[in-house]
Scaffold this motif. Structure first.
Motif, PDB file in Angstrom:
ATOM      1  N   TYR A  97     -88.522  -4.933  30.432  1.00  0.00           N
ATOM      2  CA  TYR A  97     -88.330  -5.767  31.622  1.00  0.00           C
ATOM      3  C   TYR A  97     -87.524  -7.000  31.236  1.00  0.00           C
ATOM      4  O   TYR A  97     -87.793  -7.650  30.244  1.00  0.00           O
ATOM      5  N   GLU A  98     -86.505  -7.307  32.074  1.00  0.00           N
ATOM      6  CA  GLU A  98     -85.663  -8.482  31.810  1.00  0.00           C
ATOM      7  C   GLU A  98     -85.035  -8.962  33.109  1.00  0.00           C
ATOM      8  O   GLU A  98     -84.712  -8.152  33.996  1.00  0.00           O
ATOM      9  N   THR A  99     -84.881 -10.281  33.214  1.00  0.00           N
ATOM     10  CA  THR A  99     -84.203 -10.893  34.359  1.00  0.00           C
ATOM     11  C   THR A  99     -82.882 -11.493  33.904  1.00  0.00           C
ATOM     12  O   THR A  99     -82.843 -12.254  32.919  1.00  0.00           O
ATOM     13  N   ILE A 100     -81.786 -11.158  34.607  1.00  0.00           N
ATOM     14  CA  ILE A 100     -80.447 -11.608  34.242  1.00  0.00           C
ATOM     15  C   ILE A 100     -79.906 -12.495  35.365  1.00  0.00           C
ATOM     16  O   ILE A 100     -80.015 -12.165  36.556  1.00  0.00           O
ATOM     17  N   TYR A 101     -79.301 -13.614  34.960  1.00  0.00           N
ATOM     18  CA  TYR A 101     -78.600 -14.481  35.903  1.00  0.00           C
ATOM     19  C   TYR A 101     -77.111 -14.278  35.644  1.00  0.00           C
ATOM     20  O   TYR A 101     -76.577 -14.689  34.612  1.00  0.00           O
ATOM     21  N   CYS A 102     -76.445 -13.627  36.572  1.00  0.00           N
ATOM     22  CA  CYS A 102     -75.043 -13.268  36.348  1.00  0.00           C
ATOM     23  C   CYS A 102     -74.153 -14.066  37.300  1.00  0.00           C
ATOM     24  O   CYS A 102     -74.286 -14.006  38.512  1.00  0.00           O
ATOM     25  N   SER A 103     -73.272 -14.839  36.736  1.00  0.00           N
ATOM     26  CA  SER A 103     -72.274 -15.568  37.530  1.00  0.00           C
ATOM     27  C   SER A 103     -70.901 -14.926  37.401  1.00  0.00           C
ATOM     28  O   SER A 103     -69.968 -15.295  38.125  1.00  0.00           O
ATOM     29  N   SER A 104     -70.756 -13.967  36.437  1.00  0.00           N
ATOM     30  CA  SER A 104     -69.498 -13.241  36.260  1.00  0.00           C
ATOM     31  C   SER A 104     -69.833 -11.852  35.731  1.00  0.00           C
ATOM     32  O   SER A 104     -70.998 -11.515  35.508  1.00  0.00           O
ATOM     33  N   PHE A 105     -68.800 -11.033  35.499  1.00  0.00           N
ATOM     34  CA  PHE A 105     -69.029  -9.666  35.038  1.00  0.00           C
ATOM     35  C   PHE A 105     -69.002  -9.552  33.504  1.00  0.00           C
ATOM     36  O   PHE A 105     -69.028  -8.441  32.963  1.00  0.00           O
ATOM     37  N   THR A 106     -68.957 -10.661  32.797  1.00  0.00           N
ATOM     38  CA  THR A 106     -68.812 -10.614  31.335  1.00  0.00           C
ATOM     39  C   THR A 106     -70.155 -10.589  30.597  1.00  0.00           C
ATOM     40  O   THR A 106     -70.177 -10.667  29.377  1.00  0.00           O
ATOM     41  N   TRP A 107     -71.233 -10.461  31.296  1.00  0.00           N
ATOM     42  CA  TRP A 107     -72.534 -10.500  30.626  1.00  0.00           C
ATOM     43  C   TRP A 107     -72.890  -9.114  30.051  1.00  0.00           C
ATOM     44  O   TRP A 107     -72.393  -8.086  30.469  1.00  0.00           O
ATOM     45  N   ARG A 108     -73.772  -9.110  29.057  1.00  0.00           N
ATOM     46  CA  ARG A 108     -74.289  -7.879  28.451  1.00  0.00           C
ATOM     47  C   ARG A 108     -75.710  -8.146  27.952  1.00  0.00           C
ATOM     48  O   ARG A 108     -76.000  -9.214  27.422  1.00  0.00           O
ATOM     49  N   LYS A 109     -76.583  -7.186  28.137  1.00  0.00           N
ATOM     50  CA  LYS A 109     -77.981  -7.371  27.744  1.00  0.00           C
ATOM     51  C   LYS A 109     -78.566  -6.063  27.211  1.00  0.00           C
ATOM     52  O   LYS A 109     -78.435  -5.006  27.829  1.00  0.00           O
ATOM     53  N   SER A 110     -79.236  -6.155  26.024  1.00  0.00           N
ATOM     54  CA  SER A 110     -79.937  -5.011  25.432  1.00  0.00           C
ATOM     55  C   SER A 110     -81.427  -5.315  25.387  1.00  0.00           C
ATOM     56  O   SER A 110     -81.849  -6.426  25.044  1.00  0.00           O
TER      57      SER A 110
END
Length: 262
Positions: free
Chosen positions: A204-217
């Motif tokens: 489980y993880e919460t992501i705050y994305c302001s652009s498309f350059t994010w990545r999460k493992s």
């Protein structure tokens, strides 16, 4: 009689001639000194001879020990060579056995995500799509099989297993996202003992994305006792955001290894 005369002689000399008596006494004392000196020299010679004999014995002992030590390494070396030659077939046999496939290799499976997860047309409808991840297996697993739907890993042997799961997401250019995204993955276990699937692991993880350059493992692992015929499936949301670029086997995978007990 002679002894008595010799004892009487000094007395008579003292009476007749004191000077001659004194000389006679000096001669007697000199003779006693000579005898004593000879006895002392004899003892000294015996002592020196004993010392020389002892020194010769010590030298002989040291020479014998040196000779033994000088020839012992050669004997040990021969013994070691013989021992190595005797163990050589065992070492060669063990080396050959190590290269041969082990028929009793413990069950193990490594699954990686099957890409693409979603068709390009489905991305236009949005990214919040839920479903089960499909897998590929290379090489062929030992003690497992992949279901016909490519979603279920079937267990063939009862036992304790170490399970590792990793899922990687990334932003996609051209696909808008909300300010906050919840990424949720659930490894489900289906078994005959329960009427429905139960949760084995959660990511489980919460992501705050302001652009498309994010990545999460996200990664999780655990040790579970599984029964023969159990099935494992990974349910994920936002499948359109799963990272399918590059080495996907190092980004999203499922590994299950049998843990021997006892």
């Amino acid at each position: 009689m002679g002894v008595w005369l010799s004892r009487m002689a000094p007395m008579e000399l003292r009476r007749e001639d004191p000077v001659r008596a004194e000389i006679y006494n000096m001669l007697l004392e000199s003779d006693a000194f000579v005898h004593s000196h000879r006895a002392l020299r004899r003892e000294l010679c015996i002592t020196r001879l004993a010392t020389v004999i002892l020194a010769l014995l010590l030298c002989s002992s040291f020479c014998l020990l040196f000779f033994i030590q000088l020839h012992r390494p050669a004997c040990n070396e021969k013994g070691q060579i013989a021992k190595a030659n005797a163990e050589l077939p065992l070492r060669v046999g063990a080396h050959v056995a190590a290269r041969e496939p082990n028929p009793e290799k413990p069950p193990s499976a490594s699954l990686r995500i099957r890409c693409p997860v979603m068709s390009p047309d489905s991305l236009k409808t949005g990214y919040n799509d839920e479903g089960y991840i499909k897998w590929t297996i290379k090489p062929e697993p030992v003690g497992f099989s992949l279901g016909t739907d490519n979603e279920s890993l079937v267990i063939h042997q009862v036992g304790t297993y170490r399970i590792s799961v990793q899922v990687t997401y990334r932003g996609i250019e051209g696909v808008s996202c909300e300010e906050q995204i919840v990424l949720f993955n659930e490894l489900q276990r289906s078994t005959e003992a329960y009427g429905e699937a139960i949760t084995a692991l959660e990511l489980y993880e919460t992501i705050y994305c302001s652009s498309f350059t994010w990545r999460k493992s996200m990664y999780s692992e655990g040790v579970l006792t599984l029964e023969k015929g159990d099935m494992l499936k990974l349910h994920s949301n936002n499948r359109s955001l799963l990272d399918c670029g590059g080495n996907v086997g190092a980004k999203t995978f499922l590994t299950v290894h049998y843990e021997p007990t006892g």
